[in-house]
Design an enzyme around this catalytic site. Sequence first.
Site, short mmCIF file in Angstrom:
data_model
loop_
_atom_site.label_atom_id
_atom_site.label_comp_id
_atom_site.label_asym_id
_atom_site.label_seq_id
_atom_site.Cartn_x
_atom_site.Cartn_y
_atom_site.Cartn_z
N CYS A 160 0.87 -1.16 0.00
CA CYS A 160 0.00 0.00 0.00
C CYS A 160 0.91 1.22 0.00
O CYS A 160 2.06 1.15 0.39
CB CYS A 160 -0.87 0.02 1.25
SG CYS A 160 -1.91 -1.43 1.37
N ARG B 174 2.09 1.24 -5.84
CA ARG B 174 2.20 0.31 -4.72
C ARG B 174 0.90 -0.44 -4.44
O ARG B 174 0.88 -1.41 -3.68
CB ARG B 174 2.60 1.06 -3.45
CG ARG B 174 3.91 1.77 -3.55
CD ARG B 174 4.24 2.47 -2.25
NE ARG B 174 4.43 1.50 -1.19
CZ ARG B 174 5.57 0.90 -0.91
NH1 ARG B 174 6.64 1.17 -1.63
NH2 ARG B 174 5.66 0.04 0.07
N TRP C 137 -3.64 -2.00 -1.60
CA TRP C 137 -3.62 -3.30 -2.27
C TRP C 137 -4.20 -4.25 -1.22
O TRP C 137 -3.58 -4.53 -0.20
CB TRP C 137 -2.18 -3.70 -2.64
CG TRP C 137 -2.09 -4.95 -3.44
CD1 TRP C 137 -2.20 -5.06 -4.79
CD2 TRP C 137 -1.83 -6.28 -2.94
NE1 TRP C 137 -2.05 -6.37 -5.16
CE2 TRP C 137 -1.82 -7.14 -4.06
CE3 TRP C 137 -1.63 -6.83 -1.68
CZ2 TRP C 137 -1.60 -8.51 -3.95
CZ3 TRP C 137 -1.40 -8.19 -1.57
CH2 TRP C 137 -1.40 -9.01 -2.69
N ASN D 236 0.16 -0.05 6.07
CA ASN D 236 0.68 -0.91 5.01
C ASN D 236 1.27 -2.12 5.70
O ASN D 236 2.06 -1.97 6.62
CB ASN D 236 1.78 -0.14 4.24
CG ASN D 236 2.56 -1.04 3.31
OD1 ASN D 236 2.01 -2.01 2.77
ND2 ASN D 236 3.82 -0.73 3.09
N GLY D 237 0.88 -3.33 5.28
CA GLY D 237 1.42 -4.54 5.90
C GLY D 237 0.30 -5.46 6.35
O GLY D 237 -0.84 -5.34 5.88
N GLU E 243 11.59 -14.76 -18.15
CA GLU E 243 11.26 -13.35 -17.96
C GLU E 243 10.24 -12.88 -19.02
O GLU E 243 9.31 -12.14 -18.70
CB GLU E 243 12.55 -12.51 -18.01
CG GLU E 243 12.38 -11.01 -17.91
CD GLU E 243 11.70 -10.53 -16.62
OE1 GLU E 243 11.50 -11.32 -15.69
OE2 GLU E 243 11.34 -9.34 -16.59
N LYS F 90 6.56 -11.41 -18.04
CA LYS F 90 6.08 -10.09 -18.50
C LYS F 90 4.73 -10.24 -19.20
O LYS F 90 3.82 -9.45 -18.99
CB LYS F 90 7.06 -9.47 -19.51
CG LYS F 90 8.32 -8.88 -18.99
CD LYS F 90 8.17 -7.57 -18.26
CE LYS F 90 7.97 -7.79 -16.79
NZ LYS F 90 9.15 -8.04 -16.00
N GLU G 30 1.83 -11.00 -16.65
CA GLU G 30 1.38 -9.90 -15.79
C GLU G 30 0.74 -8.76 -16.57
O GLU G 30 -0.12 -8.06 -16.04
CB GLU G 30 2.48 -9.41 -14.83
CG GLU G 30 3.65 -8.71 -15.44
CD GLU G 30 4.64 -8.21 -14.38
OE1 GLU G 30 5.80 -8.05 -14.72
OE2 GLU G 30 4.25 -7.97 -13.21
N HIS H 67 9.94 -33.27 -23.03
CA HIS H 67 9.64 -34.07 -21.84
C HIS H 67 8.24 -33.78 -21.29
O HIS H 67 7.95 -34.10 -20.15
CB HIS H 67 10.70 -33.83 -20.77
CG HIS H 67 12.07 -34.23 -21.21
ND1 HIS H 67 12.46 -35.54 -21.38
CD2 HIS H 67 13.14 -33.48 -21.58
CE1 HIS H 67 13.72 -35.58 -21.81
NE2 HIS H 67 14.14 -34.34 -21.94
N LYS I 194 3.55 -3.03 -7.06
CA LYS I 194 4.97 -2.95 -7.41
C LYS I 194 5.86 -3.50 -6.30
O LYS I 194 6.82 -4.20 -6.55
CB LYS I 194 5.31 -1.48 -7.66
CG LYS I 194 6.75 -1.21 -8.00
CD LYS I 194 6.98 -1.39 -9.46
CE LYS I 194 8.43 -1.25 -9.86
NZ LYS I 194 8.69 -1.98 -11.11
#
Length: 601
Positions: free
Chosen positions: A2, A27, A75, A101-102, A476, A480, A483, A499, A596
Site C-alpha cells: 500500500c 504500490r 492493495w 501498510n502490511g 522473464e 512479462k 502480468e 519431456h 509494485k
Amino acid sequence: MCGIVGYTGKNSALNPVVEGLRRLEYRGYDSAGIALPTEIGKPLYIEKRAGKLKNLEEALAKTPNSTSGIGHTRWATHGGPTDTNAHPHLDNDGKLALIHNGIIENYVQLRAELEKRGHKFKSETDTESVVHLLSDARKENNGDLAAAMRQVCKQLKGSFTLLAIHSDNPSHIVGARRNSPLVVGVGNGENFLASDVAAFIAHTKVALELGQDEVVEITPTSIEVTNLAGQVVKSKQYEISWDASAAERGGFTHFMLKEIYEQPKAISDTLIGRLDGLNLKLKFKKFEKIVIIACGTAYNAGLVGKYAIEKWGQIPVDVELASEYRYREPSLDKKTLVIPISQSGETMDTLMALRYAKSKGATIFSVCNTNGSTIGRESDAVLYTHAGPEIAVASTKAFATQLIAMYLIGLEIGKRLDNLSKKEVNAIIEQLSALPAKVEQVLETVEPLRELTRKFKDVESVLFLGRHVGYPTALEGALKLKELAYMHAEGFAGGELKHGPIALIDKGTPVVAIMPAEHSVLAEKMASNIQEVKARGAVVIAISEFDFVGADHLIRIPKTDQLLQPVLAVVPLQVIAYEMAVARRNDVDQPRNLAKSVTVE
Ligand code: M6R
C-alpha cells in the site's frame, strides 16, 4: 503493497497528499482514501473510494481546507476492495484516523478483545483493530499519540507502517514501522511521511531513514524519532539523487514504455565507475558457495547471474525463490555469501530470507535499486543499481540493471579469485561497455515487432523457449506477458520441451525462441527444438543475433558475448508484452491484482 503519505505544514494538505498518492499508486491501486482534520476536537473529514485514485479525486471536489492530512492507496489483503475497507480507518469518536501498510497477524484476537470492550467495527480489515487499540492507548497516555503508538506497536504481530492523526492536535502526525517502509521528507516549515520518497520529491530532496520498530512524530517544524522504549534515536539523513521529472511519464503513453526506452541510460549509469572493479571489503576467498535469493523478475536476473558467476568466478551458485528459501532449512553457514536481489529493497519474502541467512552466519551482499531501503540497510554490503525510479509495475529497466549487477559481481569474483586472465577481463569489459549502444540499436528496430504482436492478441497461450542464459530470458518474457496481457505464457528450456510441455503446442500457438550464439552447439540444438514445435503447428518468432532461417518471423539483435545476451534479447520480449497489453486494452502500468512493492509474505 500500500502507499502511505502524510503532510503537515503551512500550505493546504490536500495537494501534497493527493499528489503523493498519485506517485505511490504503483504500490497498490484498488482503493484510496484521505483524512484531514478541519476543526480542533471535531470528527475528521474522511473520504475514501474503491477503485483507482481518480475515483477518490472525483469525490474531493468540496474538500475543506486543512494544513495537515494523511492519505492511503491500497492493495487489499484482509477484506475486499470496497469503500468501507479502504483506509483511513477511524476510532469510534471519528477523531483518530489511521492508515496501514502490511499485515497485522494477531488482528483476530485483538478484534475479539476490543469488541468485548465495546468497540464497534465497520470493516473487515486487520487494520481497524489497530485504530481502536490506539484510541484506548491514547486515552491511557493522556492524549500523547506517540506514546500510545509505542505501546500499541509492542502489542502488534506482523509487518506494518502506520500513520495516525488526531483532531485534538491536528498538525501532529505520528508514524511507526516494522518490516515495511516509511521515510521522512524534511521540508522547510513543512514535513512529510511516506512509503517512498517519490511521494514528496517535488517538495524536498532531503529524507530521513527510519529503522525497525521506530516511531516518528512530525509537526511543521519538528521531527522526533524514538524507539519503542521511548528513547530518542538519531536518524540518518540523506539527499535524494533524482528529481521529480524522473517519476513523470515525459511524453510517453505509459511509464513502462518510457522505462523500456530508458534502459541504455540505466545500464550505462550502473556500469559507470565500476568496470575497473567494485569497491568492496568482502573477502571472496572465504566463500565456498553463493546463494542468490529473489522473487519474480529479480529471480530471473539471479538465474542469469548463476551462469556468469559460475563461469567467471568458478564458485557454485544456487538461485532460490526467496519465498521458499527459509522454510526448507537450507544448508548455509559463514562460508556462504548470500546475494538478495530486489529493485524495491522492501520485498518481504526477500527480506525474510535475508534475515534467515544472516541468523545462520552468512554474509549478505545485496543488489538493490532503492537507496536507503530495508534490504540494503540490513546487508553487509550493497551494490546499488542505477535504474532510477521504476514506476510501472512490470519491471524492465530494473531487470536490465540487475543483469549488469550480476555481470559486475561475476567479473569481480573472477578477478579476485584469479580465474580470469587479463585478456579475458578486458574482453568482458569491452562487451559490457558496448551494451548501452546495442540496447539502443534493438530499440530502434522493434517497430515491426509491435505490429506483429497485435496479430496474436487473441491467442490463448504463448510459449517462450531458450537455452543457456536464453532460458531465464524466456522465463522473464513469459512473466512479462502474464502480468501485462493476462494470458497463459510459459518459459521453457528448449531441451525440456519434449519431456512434456510440447503437448501444449497446437496449430497457430506462438512460440518465441531465443537463439543462442551463431555456430554454437546450442544454436544447432535450438534449431532442432524449433523444428519440433513447427512440425506441430507452432508459429515461431525467433530472436537471434544472426540470420536464422528456421523461424516464421525473425527479430535481429546485435551480437554480444553469449552470457550478456539476455540484456539485448529481453528488450523485444518487453515490447511484445507491452504491445499485447495495449492491444488487449489492459492497464499497462497498473496491471490487475498486482502491486509494485510486495511487502507481505
Ligand atoms: O522489488 P523486487 O525486485 O524485490 O520485486 C520482486 C518482484 O515482485 C518483481 O520483480 C515482480 O516480479 C515484477 N512485477 C515483475 O515485473
